[in-house]
Design a protein around this motif. Structure first.
Motif, short mmCIF file in Angstrom:
data_model
loop_
_atom_site.label_atom_id
_atom_site.label_comp_id
_atom_site.label_asym_id
_atom_site.label_seq_id
_atom_site.Cartn_x
_atom_site.Cartn_y
_atom_site.Cartn_z
N VAL A 157 7.38 8.67 -4.60
CA VAL A 157 5.94 7.92 -4.05
C VAL A 157 5.66 8.92 -3.70
O VAL A 157 4.33 9.18 -4.20
CB VAL A 157 5.75 6.63 -3.63
CG1 VAL A 157 5.40 5.45 -4.59
CG2 VAL A 157 6.02 6.41 -2.33
N LYS A 166 0.90 -1.09 0.08
CA LYS A 166 0.32 0.15 0.26
C LYS A 166 1.18 0.43 0.35
O LYS A 166 0.44 2.47 -0.53
CB LYS A 166 -1.21 0.45 1.19
CG LYS A 166 -1.99 -1.14 1.25
CD LYS A 166 -2.66 -0.75 2.29
CE LYS A 166 -4.12 -2.03 2.37
NZ LYS A 166 -5.15 -2.39 3.14
N SER A 217 4.20 11.64 -6.27
CA SER A 217 3.12 10.51 -6.25
C SER A 217 1.90 10.42 -7.80
O SER A 217 1.94 9.24 -7.57
CB SER A 217 1.50 11.59 -5.52
OG SER A 217 0.75 9.91 -5.80
N SER A 259 4.21 8.66 -10.25
CA SER A 259 4.61 6.76 -9.83
C SER A 259 3.49 6.17 -10.05
O SER A 259 3.36 5.42 -10.72
CB SER A 259 4.94 7.14 -8.89
OG SER A 259 4.06 7.26 -8.02
N ARG A 260 2.65 6.71 -9.74
CA ARG A 260 1.15 5.88 -9.96
C ARG A 260 0.89 5.36 -11.37
O ARG A 260 0.50 4.85 -11.90
CB ARG A 260 0.28 6.81 -9.66
CG ARG A 260 -0.26 6.93 -7.76
CD ARG A 260 -0.95 7.18 -7.17
NE ARG A 260 -0.77 7.95 -5.55
CZ ARG A 260 -1.90 8.18 -4.78
NH1 ARG A 260 -3.82 8.10 -5.56
NH2 ARG A 260 -1.75 8.84 -3.66
N ARG A 261 1.54 5.96 -11.84
CA ARG A 261 0.91 6.67 -13.77
C ARG A 261 2.21 5.08 -14.24
O ARG A 261 1.55 4.56 -15.08
CB ARG A 261 1.54 7.57 -14.42
CG ARG A 261 0.49 8.92 -14.23
CD ARG A 261 0.87 9.98 -15.56
NE ARG A 261 -0.15 11.37 -15.08
CZ ARG A 261 0.47 12.17 -14.90
NH1 ARG A 261 1.84 12.33 -14.34
NH2 ARG A 261 -0.13 13.63 -14.34
N TYR A 279 -2.15 -1.55 -9.78
CA TYR A 279 -2.76 -2.81 -8.60
C TYR A 279 -3.71 -3.65 -8.38
O TYR A 279 -5.12 -2.69 -8.80
CB TYR A 279 -2.32 -1.26 -7.64
CG TYR A 279 -2.33 -1.75 -6.12
CD1 TYR A 279 -1.86 -2.80 -5.66
CD2 TYR A 279 -3.20 -0.67 -4.90
CE1 TYR A 279 -1.50 -3.34 -4.31
CE2 TYR A 279 -3.73 -1.12 -3.69
CZ TYR A 279 -2.94 -1.99 -3.56
OH TYR A 279 -2.46 -2.53 -2.06
N THR A 301 2.80 1.85 -3.75
CA THR A 301 1.38 2.00 -4.24
C THR A 301 0.86 3.61 -4.22
O THR A 301 -0.24 3.89 -5.25
CB THR A 301 -0.10 1.25 -4.20
OG1 THR A 301 -0.20 1.23 -3.32
CG2 THR A 301 0.49 0.08 -5.07
N GLY A 302 1.25 4.43 -2.97
CA GLY A 302 0.66 5.60 -2.62
C GLY A 302 -0.45 5.52 -1.62
O GLY A 302 -1.31 7.11 -1.72
N PHE A 303 -1.19 3.86 -1.43
CA PHE A 303 -2.53 4.83 -0.81
C PHE A 303 -2.49 4.95 0.60
O PHE A 303 -3.05 5.65 1.11
CB PHE A 303 -2.93 2.61 -0.81
CG PHE A 303 -3.86 2.75 -1.48
CD1 PHE A 303 -5.04 2.18 -2.13
CD2 PHE A 303 -3.66 2.74 -2.74
CE1 PHE A 303 -5.89 2.08 -3.44
CE2 PHE A 303 -3.76 2.22 -4.24
CZ PHE A 303 -5.25 1.75 -4.00
N TYR A 307 -7.55 7.72 -15.64
CA TYR A 307 -6.28 7.61 -15.15
C TYR A 307 -5.92 8.74 -17.31
O TYR A 307 -5.27 9.20 -17.13
CB TYR A 307 -5.93 6.25 -16.12
CG TYR A 307 -5.46 5.39 -15.59
CD1 TYR A 307 -4.39 5.44 -14.24
CD2 TYR A 307 -5.96 4.13 -15.45
CE1 TYR A 307 -4.71 3.79 -13.14
CE2 TYR A 307 -6.25 2.61 -14.72
CZ TYR A 307 -5.06 3.22 -13.84
OH TYR A 307 -4.84 2.03 -12.83
N ILE A 358 1.84 2.54 -12.01
CA ILE A 358 1.85 1.52 -11.21
C ILE A 358 0.98 0.47 -11.46
O ILE A 358 -0.39 1.10 -12.15
CB ILE A 358 1.86 1.42 -9.93
CG1 ILE A 358 3.21 1.71 -8.81
CG2 ILE A 358 1.30 0.24 -8.68
CD1 ILE A 358 2.86 2.63 -7.98
#
Length: 304
Positions: free
Chosen positions: A66, A46, A70, A73-75, A79, A49-51, A103, A77
């Motif tokens: 991350v 988590k 943020s 990095s999420r682009r 998950y 993935t930045g959660f 997205y 990943i």
């Protein structure tokens, strides 16, 4: 390197969930992330993935921090959480279109990618059904399709086969193997056969700390004992084998075949050859067996 974890720590009140861990996951690698319940696996995923945020430490995904970068990095990943969050009232196509818009994917590109992931994830027949009408196996496929939709460099899957029947497990494993060819893939599981079937490398975490980071071959030597399969051309008196120093158990395992278990990692093959020669035993086969991953897991984590 696609994922770099440096001195990562997560504390909830007085509980240390993740305790100063560091590791890397390389491009094109399938990394198994193992540990008992509560060991810190899902927390680490988590954070990556930045959660949730870390108490201290750093995670980089495809070169992006991350925390400080943020969105970038999420682009990169894809998950799939342990509890696959899907909008059950949506149709498969509708859900993937919605996810692609989140997205920020251009409409033309999105339509092409939806067709691609539906085909790759085996959802062609199911694409016009409501998600609520799908079996759990197909819902997992939808979750994987959503994770793949934006073509991420890194896939993080948290127990992707939990609750599936044996046929569904095999299908998801095959799919994971196929989609990992050009990506970095980290996944957690409690199914050791899954690790042996898929992983290039394994990290075992226990009580928030990494206690092993090895290839499967390297882990096989961690059980602390050795097992041998021996075959003779005729049945023998097994007590002769029991007299070898360090042997804890000898059992007949088929016609003229014996299984020898030891209490240490000392290699006793030379002793076996010697005692066979001295007693004129007709030895025709000798093979050392690697310790099972389950045994290694129990040994390293102290789980009974």
């Amino acid at each position: 390197m696609s994922v770099i974890v440096k001195n990562l720590t997560k504390i909830y009140g007085t509980q240390i969930a993740v305790d100063d861990i560091s590791f890397t996951a390389n491009e094109g690698e399938i990394l198994g992330f193992l540990g008992p319940n509560g060991a810190g696996k899902s927390t680490t995923m988590k954070i990556a993935t930045g959660f949730i945020s870390a108490t201290s430490g750093q995670v980089e995904v495809a070169g992006f921090d991350v925390n400080d970068q943020s969105l970038e990095s999420r682009r990169n990943i894809g998950y799939l959480p342990e509890h696959n969050p899907l909008y059950l009232e949506m149709y498969v196509n509708e859900f993937l279109e919605f996810s692609g818009k989140v997205y920020g994917m251009p409409s033309k590109e999105l339509k092409e990618k939806i067709r691609e992931v539906i085909d790759k994830c085996g959802l062609t027949v199911e694409q016009n059904k409501k998600i609520s009408a799908l079996s759990k196996g197909y819902r997992q496929r939808v979750g994987l399709a959503q994770a793949l939709l934006h073509d991420p460099k890194v896939l993080i899957l948290d127990e992707p086969t939990t609750g599936l029947d044996p046929n569904q497990i095999l299908e998801i494993r095959k799919l994971i193997k196929e989609i990992s060819k050009d990506k970095t893939l980290i996944f957690s599981t409690h199914i050791m056969q899954e690790v042996q079937a898929l992983c290039d490398r394994v990290i075992i975490i226990n009580k928030g700390k990494i206690i092993a980071d090895k290839t499967l071959k390297e882990l096989s030597t961690e059980s602390g004992n050795k097992t041998y399969r021996i075959e003779f051309s005729e049945e023998i008196d097994a007590s002769v084998l029991s007299s070898i120093s360090g042997v804890s158990n000898v059992e007949l395992n088929g016609s003229c075949q014996y299984k020898i278990e030891t209490t240490s990692d000392k290699d006793i093959r030379s002793q076996i050859f010697k005692i066979a020669s001295e007693n004129d035993l007709p030895l025709v086969g000798l093979q050392e067996e690697a310790g099972s991953l389950e045994e290694v897991f129990h040994t390293l984590t102290g789980q009974n």
